[in-house]
Design an enzyme around this catalytic site. Structure first.
Site, PDB file in Angstrom:
ATOM      1  N   GLU A  44       7.069  39.439  -6.550  1.00 34.33           N
ATOM      2  CA  GLU A  44       5.474  39.565  -6.887  1.00 34.33           C
ATOM      3  C   GLU A  44       5.233  40.826  -7.114  1.00 34.33           C
ATOM      4  O   GLU A  44       5.251  41.667  -6.360  1.00 34.33           O
ATOM      5  CB  GLU A  44       4.789  38.587  -5.986  1.00 34.33           C
ATOM      6  CG  GLU A  44       3.319  38.589  -6.416  1.00 34.33           C
ATOM      7  CD  GLU A  44       2.300  37.831  -5.387  1.00 34.33           C
ATOM      8  OE1 GLU A  44       2.208  36.610  -5.591  1.00 34.33           O
ATOM      9  OE2 GLU A  44       1.800  38.707  -4.169  1.00 34.33           O
ATOM     10  N   LYS A  90       6.029  38.616  -1.486  1.00 38.25           N
ATOM     11  CA  LYS A  90       4.700  38.481  -2.097  1.00 38.25           C
ATOM     12  C   LYS A  90       4.087  39.779  -1.365  1.00 38.25           C
ATOM     13  O   LYS A  90       4.759  40.445  -0.773  1.00 38.25           O
ATOM     14  CB  LYS A  90       3.948  37.082  -1.521  1.00 38.25           C
ATOM     15  CG  LYS A  90       4.811  35.934  -2.224  1.00 38.25           C
ATOM     16  CD  LYS A  90       4.134  34.713  -2.017  1.00 38.25           C
ATOM     17  CE  LYS A  90       2.899  34.412  -3.020  1.00 38.25           C
ATOM     18  NZ  LYS A  90       2.276  33.205  -3.100  1.00 38.25           N
ATOM     19  N   ASP A 115       1.357  38.618 -11.160  1.00 38.99           N
ATOM     20  CA  ASP A 115       0.445  38.040 -10.261  1.00 38.99           C
ATOM     21  C   ASP A 115      -0.812  38.138 -10.832  1.00 38.99           C
ATOM     22  O   ASP A 115      -1.328  39.513 -10.559  1.00 38.99           O
ATOM     23  CB  ASP A 115       0.568  38.248  -8.776  1.00 38.99           C
ATOM     24  CG  ASP A 115      -0.370  37.589  -7.967  1.00 38.99           C
ATOM     25  OD1 ASP A 115      -0.732  36.302  -7.881  1.00 38.99           O
ATOM     26  OD2 ASP A 115      -1.000  38.379  -7.033  1.00 38.99           O
ATOM     27  N   LYS A 166       2.178  24.347  -3.032  1.00 35.19           N
ATOM     28  CA  LYS A 166       0.903  23.774  -2.524  1.00 35.19           C
ATOM     29  C   LYS A 166       0.887  22.202  -2.722  1.00 35.19           C
ATOM     30  O   LYS A 166       0.498  21.616  -3.625  1.00 35.19           O
ATOM     31  CB  LYS A 166      -0.120  24.350  -3.730  1.00 35.19           C
ATOM     32  CG  LYS A 166      -0.296  25.817  -3.599  1.00 35.19           C
ATOM     33  CD  LYS A 166      -1.289  26.571  -4.652  1.00 35.19           C
ATOM     34  CE  LYS A 166      -1.548  28.031  -4.374  1.00 35.19           C
ATOM     35  NZ  LYS A 166      -2.240  28.598  -5.490  1.00 35.19           N
ATOM     36  N   ARG A 194       0.886  -1.377   0.001  1.00 30.74           N
ATOM     37  CA  ARG A 194      -0.083  -0.082  -0.134  1.00 30.74           C
ATOM     38  C   ARG A 194       0.763   1.336   0.113  1.00 30.74           C
ATOM     39  O   ARG A 194       0.372   2.262  -0.544  1.00 30.74           O
ATOM     40  CB  ARG A 194      -1.074   0.167   1.111  1.00 30.74           C
ATOM     41  CG  ARG A 194      -1.716   1.295   1.402  1.00 30.74           C
ATOM     42  CD  ARG A 194      -2.250   1.663   0.078  1.00 30.74           C
ATOM     43  NE  ARG A 194      -3.084   0.546  -0.674  1.00 30.74           N
ATOM     44  CZ  ARG A 194      -3.469   0.900  -1.987  1.00 30.74           C
ATOM     45  NH1 ARG A 194      -3.152   1.724  -2.611  1.00 30.74           N
ATOM     46  NH2 ARG A 194      -4.025  -0.178  -2.696  1.00 30.74           N
TER      47      ARG A 194
END
Length: 285
Positions: free
Chosen positions: A199, A166, A220, A134, A99
């Site tokens: 950004e 950012k 962005d 992410k 598994r």
């Protein structure tokens, strides 16, 4: 042992701990310890194979006596019915590693397949597709390796190997000039040599980033039309600075952004919402 190998080994140990606990009582009660056999990985869906070398590590860590015979390597295009590898040894070990190995192989192969699909949309262009942070907690190294296997590029591995300023950093720092100045002072003080990416949200911020001489500018949530204008503006001032598009980019509009002349397009969907590639690990009779 390097840090990457250490982290992968820790992930495998944790995965075995959560899956096996104090023992695989089904296997221990039904299969004699002396039982010897083989299982093979059968591909059930077309795509890009990824995770073969990690699977090898899973088998080695659990039972060094397991023998793995690889027929198809990472990065190969596979189709239903293909047999990627065969593993021979203790049947108890084969059942207990099945598994975890499949979870890794299916996830990595799904990411590699998706990445290849995105990169193919950019055929003939200089633009490369990038991953993001992410990722599944704990599995980032494996997922980013799968992106590379699929033909994409890694952005940064984490918060430690690149500076990415950012919008929230800018707003808290008081502006792009202030943020970049603080970064350069910090890097000098701590003897670090990291690339700086900024950004930007509009033309004013583009000009501030250019004036600050950052290594890469991230556009962005720009539309394709705004992206084309921004690229022309940036190249007129600095022909060598890297340009990245990010935000709201899908497989359907990916090429539009690439044709604007950006160097990179970052896509969170490569890792955050991927379907695993179907495969199974079956006994060889």
């Amino acid at each position: 042992m390097d840090i990457k190998t250490q982290l992968i080994d820790q992930l495998i140990d944790l995965a075995f701990a959560e899956d096996i606990g104090d023992g695989d009582h089904t296997t221990l009660s039904t299969i004699p310890a002396s039982e010897y056999g083989a299982s093979q990985l059968i591909v059930k869906e077309e795509g890009i194979l990824a995770g073969v070398e990690i699977a090898r590590r899973v088998f080695e860590k659990f039972d060094p006596d397991l023998e793995m015979e690889v027929y198809i390597e990472d990065g190969a295009h596979v189709k239903p019915g293909d047999i990627a590898f065969k593993v021979t040894g203790s049947v108890r070990s084969l059942l207990q590693t099945e598994r975890l190995m499949l979870n890794i192989m299916q996830r990595m192969s799904g990411i590699a397949t998706t990445t290849a699909r995105y990169q193919k949309e950019l055929d003939g262009l200089k633009t490369k597709v990038l991953d993001t942070r992410k990722t599944t907690p704990g599995m980032r190294l494996l997922e980013k390796e799968a992106v590379k296997i699929g033909g994409g590029m890694n952005h940064r591995i984490g918060l430690f190997d690149m500076i990415l300023i950012k919008d929230n950093h800018v707003d808290f720092a008081g502006g792009i000039p202030q943020a970049v100045a603080s970064v350069r002072e910090y890097l000098k003080r701590n003897h670090k040599n990291l690339k700086i990416e900024q950004e930007v949200r509009n033309t004013e911020e583009i000009d501030q980033a250019l004036a600050a001489e950052v290594d890469r500018i991230m556009l962005d949530n720009f539309t394709p039309e705004r992206t084309r204008e921004a690229v022309e503006h940036i190249r007129a001032v600095n022909p060598t600075v890297e340009i990245e598009s990010s935000g709201g980019i899908t497989l359907e509009n990916l090429r539009q952004y690439g044709e604007c002349g950006v160097d990179f397009i970052s896509v969170g969907a490569l890792t955050h919402s991927v379907k695993g590639l179907d495969m199974s690990f079956k006994a060889v009779k």
